[in-house]
Design a protein around this motif. Structure first.
Motif, PDB file in Angstrom:
ATOM      1  N   ALA A  12      22.638 -13.000 -23.295  1.00  0.00           N
ATOM      2  CA  ALA A  12      24.079 -13.547 -23.569  1.00  0.00           C
ATOM      3  C   ALA A  12      24.916 -12.418 -23.182  1.00  0.00           C
ATOM      4  O   ALA A  12      25.824 -12.866 -22.729  1.00  0.00           O
ATOM      5  CB  ALA A  12      24.210 -14.116 -24.883  1.00  0.00           C
ATOM      6  N   GLY A  13      24.708 -11.341 -23.689  1.00  0.00           N
ATOM      7  CA  GLY A  13      25.686 -10.017 -23.638  1.00  0.00           C
ATOM      8  C   GLY A  13      26.020 -10.072 -22.039  1.00  0.00           C
ATOM      9  O   GLY A  13      27.003  -9.883 -21.822  1.00  0.00           O
ATOM     10  N   GLY A  14      24.819  -9.852 -21.369  1.00  0.00           N
ATOM     11  CA  GLY A  14      25.112  -9.247 -19.959  1.00  0.00           C
ATOM     12  C   GLY A  14      25.999 -10.323 -19.143  1.00  0.00           C
ATOM     13  O   GLY A  14      26.987 -10.036 -18.611  1.00  0.00           O
ATOM     14  N   PRO A  15      25.457 -11.744 -19.062  1.00  0.00           N
ATOM     15  CA  PRO A  15      26.163 -12.499 -18.354  1.00  0.00           C
ATOM     16  C   PRO A  15      27.693 -12.724 -19.000  1.00  0.00           C
ATOM     17  O   PRO A  15      28.629 -13.109 -18.346  1.00  0.00           O
ATOM     18  CB  PRO A  15      25.373 -13.991 -18.795  1.00  0.00           C
ATOM     19  N   ALA A  35      19.124  -2.919 -20.019  1.00  0.00           N
ATOM     20  CA  ALA A  35      19.746  -4.072 -19.816  1.00  0.00           C
ATOM     21  C   ALA A  35      18.595  -5.395 -19.541  1.00  0.00           C
ATOM     22  O   ALA A  35      17.426  -5.249 -19.246  1.00  0.00           O
ATOM     23  CB  ALA A  35      20.418  -4.090 -18.440  1.00  0.00           C
ATOM     24  N   GLY A  36      18.994  -6.692 -20.100  1.00  0.00           N
ATOM     25  CA  GLY A  36      18.136  -7.900 -19.751  1.00  0.00           C
ATOM     26  C   GLY A  36      17.633  -8.150 -21.091  1.00  0.00           C
ATOM     27  O   GLY A  36      17.023  -9.206 -21.349  1.00  0.00           O
ATOM     28  N   GLY A  37      17.722  -7.376 -22.251  1.00  0.00           N
ATOM     29  CA  GLY A  37      17.235  -7.923 -23.602  1.00  0.00           C
ATOM     30  C   GLY A  37      15.852  -7.956 -23.709  1.00  0.00           C
ATOM     31  O   GLY A  37      14.948  -7.336 -22.804  1.00  0.00           O
ATOM     32  N   THR A  38      15.293  -8.673 -24.631  1.00  0.00           N
ATOM     33  CA  THR A  38      14.041  -8.876 -25.050  1.00  0.00           C
ATOM     34  C   THR A  38      13.190  -9.543 -24.054  1.00  0.00           C
ATOM     35  O   THR A  38      12.023  -9.185 -23.740  1.00  0.00           O
ATOM     36  CB  THR A  38      13.834  -9.588 -26.557  1.00  0.00           C
ATOM     37  N   CYS A  39      13.876 -10.565 -23.173  1.00  0.00           N
ATOM     38  CA  CYS A  39      13.270 -11.489 -22.634  1.00  0.00           C
ATOM     39  C   CYS A  39      12.543 -10.806 -21.364  1.00  0.00           C
ATOM     40  O   CYS A  39      11.410 -10.871 -20.910  1.00  0.00           O
ATOM     41  CB  CYS A  39      14.169 -12.508 -22.024  1.00  0.00           C
ATOM     42  N   VAL A  40      13.551 -10.019 -20.849  1.00  0.00           N
ATOM     43  CA  VAL A  40      13.122  -9.158 -19.590  1.00  0.00           C
ATOM     44  C   VAL A  40      12.169  -7.965 -19.613  1.00  0.00           C
ATOM     45  O   VAL A  40      11.197  -7.756 -19.012  1.00  0.00           O
ATOM     46  CB  VAL A  40      14.330  -8.636 -18.782  1.00  0.00           C
ATOM     47  N   ASN A  41      12.634  -7.365 -20.887  1.00  0.00           N
ATOM     48  CA  ASN A  41      11.719  -6.173 -21.134  1.00  0.00           C
ATOM     49  C   ASN A  41      10.485  -6.202 -22.153  1.00  0.00           C
ATOM     50  O   ASN A  41       9.463  -5.450 -21.895  1.00  0.00           O
ATOM     51  CB  ASN A  41      12.688  -5.328 -21.727  1.00  0.00           C
ATOM     52  N   GLU A  42      10.439  -7.345 -22.878  1.00  0.00           N
ATOM     53  CA  GLU A  42       9.227  -7.085 -23.792  1.00  0.00           C
ATOM     54  C   GLU A  42       8.929  -8.732 -24.013  1.00  0.00           C
ATOM     55  O   GLU A  42       8.195  -8.846 -25.191  1.00  0.00           O
ATOM     56  CB  GLU A  42       9.496  -6.229 -25.003  1.00  0.00           C
ATOM     57  N   GLY A  43       9.469  -9.476 -23.576  1.00  0.00           N
ATOM     58  CA  GLY A  43       9.427 -10.937 -23.801  1.00  0.00           C
ATOM     59  C   GLY A  43       8.747 -11.824 -22.704  1.00  0.00           C
ATOM     60  O   GLY A  43       7.657 -11.610 -22.194  1.00  0.00           O
ATOM     61  N   PHE A  91      13.518  -6.996 -12.580  1.00  0.00           N
ATOM     62  CA  PHE A  91      14.663  -7.719 -13.400  1.00  0.00           C
ATOM     63  C   PHE A  91      15.765  -6.950 -14.037  1.00  0.00           C
ATOM     64  O   PHE A  91      16.665  -7.243 -14.423  1.00  0.00           O
ATOM     65  CB  PHE A  91      13.913  -8.684 -14.138  1.00  0.00           C
ATOM     66  N   ARG A  92      15.326  -6.013 -14.581  1.00  0.00           N
ATOM     67  CA  ARG A  92      15.889  -5.037 -15.584  1.00  0.00           C
ATOM     68  C   ARG A  92      17.109  -4.480 -14.653  1.00  0.00           C
ATOM     69  O   ARG A  92      18.350  -4.543 -14.924  1.00  0.00           O
ATOM     70  CB  ARG A  92      15.246  -3.861 -16.113  1.00  0.00           C
ATOM     71  N   GLU A  93      16.742  -3.815 -13.584  1.00  0.00           N
ATOM     72  CA  GLU A  93      17.715  -3.381 -12.686  1.00  0.00           C
ATOM     73  C   GLU A  93      18.592  -4.519 -11.970  1.00  0.00           C
ATOM     74  O   GLU A  93      19.953  -4.069 -11.776  1.00  0.00           O
ATOM     75  CB  GLU A  93      17.077  -2.662 -11.273  1.00  0.00           C
ATOM     76  N   GLY A  94      18.065  -5.539 -11.710  1.00  0.00           N
ATOM     77  CA  GLY A  94      19.066  -6.669 -11.542  1.00  0.00           C
ATOM     78  C   GLY A  94      20.118  -6.946 -12.379  1.00  0.00           C
ATOM     79  O   GLY A  94      21.263  -7.276 -12.263  1.00  0.00           O
ATOM     80  N   SER A  95      19.706  -7.026 -13.514  1.00  0.00           N
ATOM     81  CA  SER A  95      20.583  -7.407 -14.633  1.00  0.00           C
ATOM     82  C   SER A  95      21.614  -6.081 -14.820  1.00  0.00           C
ATOM     83  O   SER A  95      22.960  -6.597 -14.966  1.00  0.00           O
ATOM     84  CB  SER A  95      19.904  -7.402 -16.183  1.00  0.00           C
ATOM     85  N   GLU A  96      21.171  -5.116 -14.758  1.00  0.00           N
ATOM     86  CA  GLU A  96      22.278  -3.970 -14.748  1.00  0.00           C
ATOM     87  C   GLU A  96      23.344  -3.958 -13.649  1.00  0.00           C
ATOM     88  O   GLU A  96      24.506  -3.685 -13.787  1.00  0.00           O
ATOM     89  CB  GLU A  96      21.579  -2.517 -14.962  1.00  0.00           C
TER      90      GLU A  96
END
Length: 471
Positions: A12-15, A35-43, A91-96
């Motif tokens: 939510a925060g990034g977008p 960046a990316g939150g739980t979903c991208v990094n550990e979910g 994915f994380r780098e793309g979010s950032e």
């Protein structure tokens, strides 16, 4: 120009930070870790990537039943983890990169409110920096909960974060908790080659699901070697050399709930999540916390004047797609004056076991509590042609239909690609299609979605609901 402070670069925060910046706001985004939150990094991203590897191992081992006889299967967990991390990093780098490209100021550190819409950030590189904004948006998420069990902190228990980085396959994985996260990991590691035991204090799995649905999933997992110890809770954890030992005591009157001892090579704790609010001091903004520590919000996600909370930190359904929809609700309210309500949305979810569980709206046990009659349609996967052809007949489909309006009120699909079939029916619900329309739709043969026809062709169970039963 308006100033915005966004805390947490999750789904939510990034977008939201990017959308506000593109709309001409001055935006500062504070992120403690990635960046990316739980979903991208550990979910979602790492677990579903690992599940794909486990599925490949399972198919290779069991292809003989389809007349295909491969050689010996060897699992390289290190290679799997490397592939997972590569996708996570991408994915994380793309979010950032996305938020930076939008013109957002990205600050790495831990935020703490010092006043109304004022924060002090302990910077990851050292020192502090203070910020104030016209509007504040909190998307700081949640983390795995570790229960207060004697000895648990000393035995090297893992959560859903740490287990993603194992490079050697557990010989016997003990899993504390029988919820959604637990079951995905249980099947995943069983398919990779671990012995797996799941311990849960409840008398059955997945109390939020219909009992026959939960039983069918448990039977499928047991068929793959997952062992369940239900009605038992852990009284103490100890480490004996290379093994973790759990002392269990009965939590119910279930026959299997007698006191016993279980030992394994590794322990995963998956018993829920807690919000990341204790260090935020959100009360300084005028917002309140509930008894579990989640930020209290109204139906438009506002926690106080000019303060919004989005995603897992506000409580409610902890799903990536709900966090992203929180972003859309707040974006449209702040930028476009649209006031969509949280209470008006459908909340779908998918459990990525095999069979896959997709669910949206009401199930049978909830229909029984309505004040009006409903029809319950159930179709076993053993009657679905495509499931038979592919050898994936575990599970069932279920739909709850309003008996007066013929509108679909809820769908449960436990079976191959259950989430995809559920999503198709969710779109039908959103479009107001009736059960009769779905029954008569010309759907492509032979597809799994064609089973929607068959589901509504069956003879339904009529449920009168509590008010009808009282009459």
């Amino acid at each position: 120009m308006p100033e915005a402070l966004v805390i947490g670069a999750g789904q939510a925060g990034g977008p939201l930070a990017g959308a506000l910046a593109r709309a001409g706001w001055s935006v500062t985004l504070v992120e403690r870790e990635h960046a990316g939150g739980t979903c991208v990094n550990e979910g979602c991203t790492p677990t579903k990537t690992m599940i794909a590897s486990a599925h490949a191992a399972h198919v290779a081992r069991h292809s003989a039943r389809l007349g295909v006889h491969p050689g010996a299967v060897r699992v390289d967990l290190g290679q799997i983890v490397d592939r997972v991390q590569g996708i996570v990093d991408s994915f994380r780098e793309g979010s950032e990169a996305g938020v930076v490209r939008a013109g957002v100021k990205l600050v790495s550190g831990t935020a703490r409110f010092t006043g109304v819409r004022e924060v002090e950030v302990a910077l990851n590189g050292g020192g502090t920096e203070s910020f104030r904004a016209d509007s504040v948006f909190i998307n700081a998420g949640a983390r795995p909960r570790l229960p207060e069990i004697p000895g648990l902190a000393e035995v090297g228990a893992m959560t859903s974060r740490e287990i993603l980085h194992l490079r050697d396959l557990p010989s016997h994985l003990l899993i504390l908790g029988g919820g959604y996260i637990s079951l995905e990991f249980a099947q995943l590691f069983a398919r990779l080659g671990s012995r797996v035991t799941v311990i849960d204090p409840g008398p059955r799995l997945l109390a939020r699901e219909d009992e026959d649905v939960a039983a069918a999933l448990q039977q499928a997992l047991e068929g793959e070697g997952v062992h369940f110890v239900l009605g038992s809770q852990v009284a103490r954890a100890e480490r004996n050399g290379e093994e973790v030992t759990l002392q269990l005591t009965g939590a119910s009157r279930e026959p299997q709930a007698a006191e016993q001892t279980l030992s394994g090579s590794h322990l995963l704790v998956a018993v829920g999540r807690i919000p990341n609010t204790e260090a935020l001091n959100v009360q300084a903004t005028g917002a309140a916390l509930d008894r579990h520590g989640f930020i209290v919000v109204d139906d438009h996600l506002q926690a106080a004047e000019g303060v919004y909370a989005l995603g897992d930190i506000k409580g409610g359904p902890a799903f990536t797609h709900i966090s992203y929809d929180d972003y859309r609700i707040v974006r449209d309210a702040v930028l476009h004056g649209q006031q969509r309500r949280v209470s008006q949305r459908l909340v779908p979810y998918t459990l990525f076991t095999d069979p896959q569980l997709g669910r949206v709206g009401l199930d049978r046990q909830q229909a029984q509590k309505l004040d009006r009659p409903t029809r319950i349609y159930t179709l076993l996967m053993t009657s679905v042609a495509r499931a038979i052809e592919t050898g994936a007949t575990a599970g069932l489909m279920r739909a709850v239909v309003d008996d007066q309006t013929d509108q679909v009120l809820g769908v449960t699909v436990l079976g191959p690609e259950g989430g995809e079939i559920m999503s198709a029916l969710q779109l039908a619900m959103m479009g107001g299609l009736t059960a009769t329309t779905l029954r008569n739709a010309a759907l492509a043969h032979p597809t799994l979605s064609e089973s929607i026809n068959n589901l509504f062709m069956g003879v339904p169970e009529v449920v009168q609901g509590e008010a009808g039963a009282a009459d």
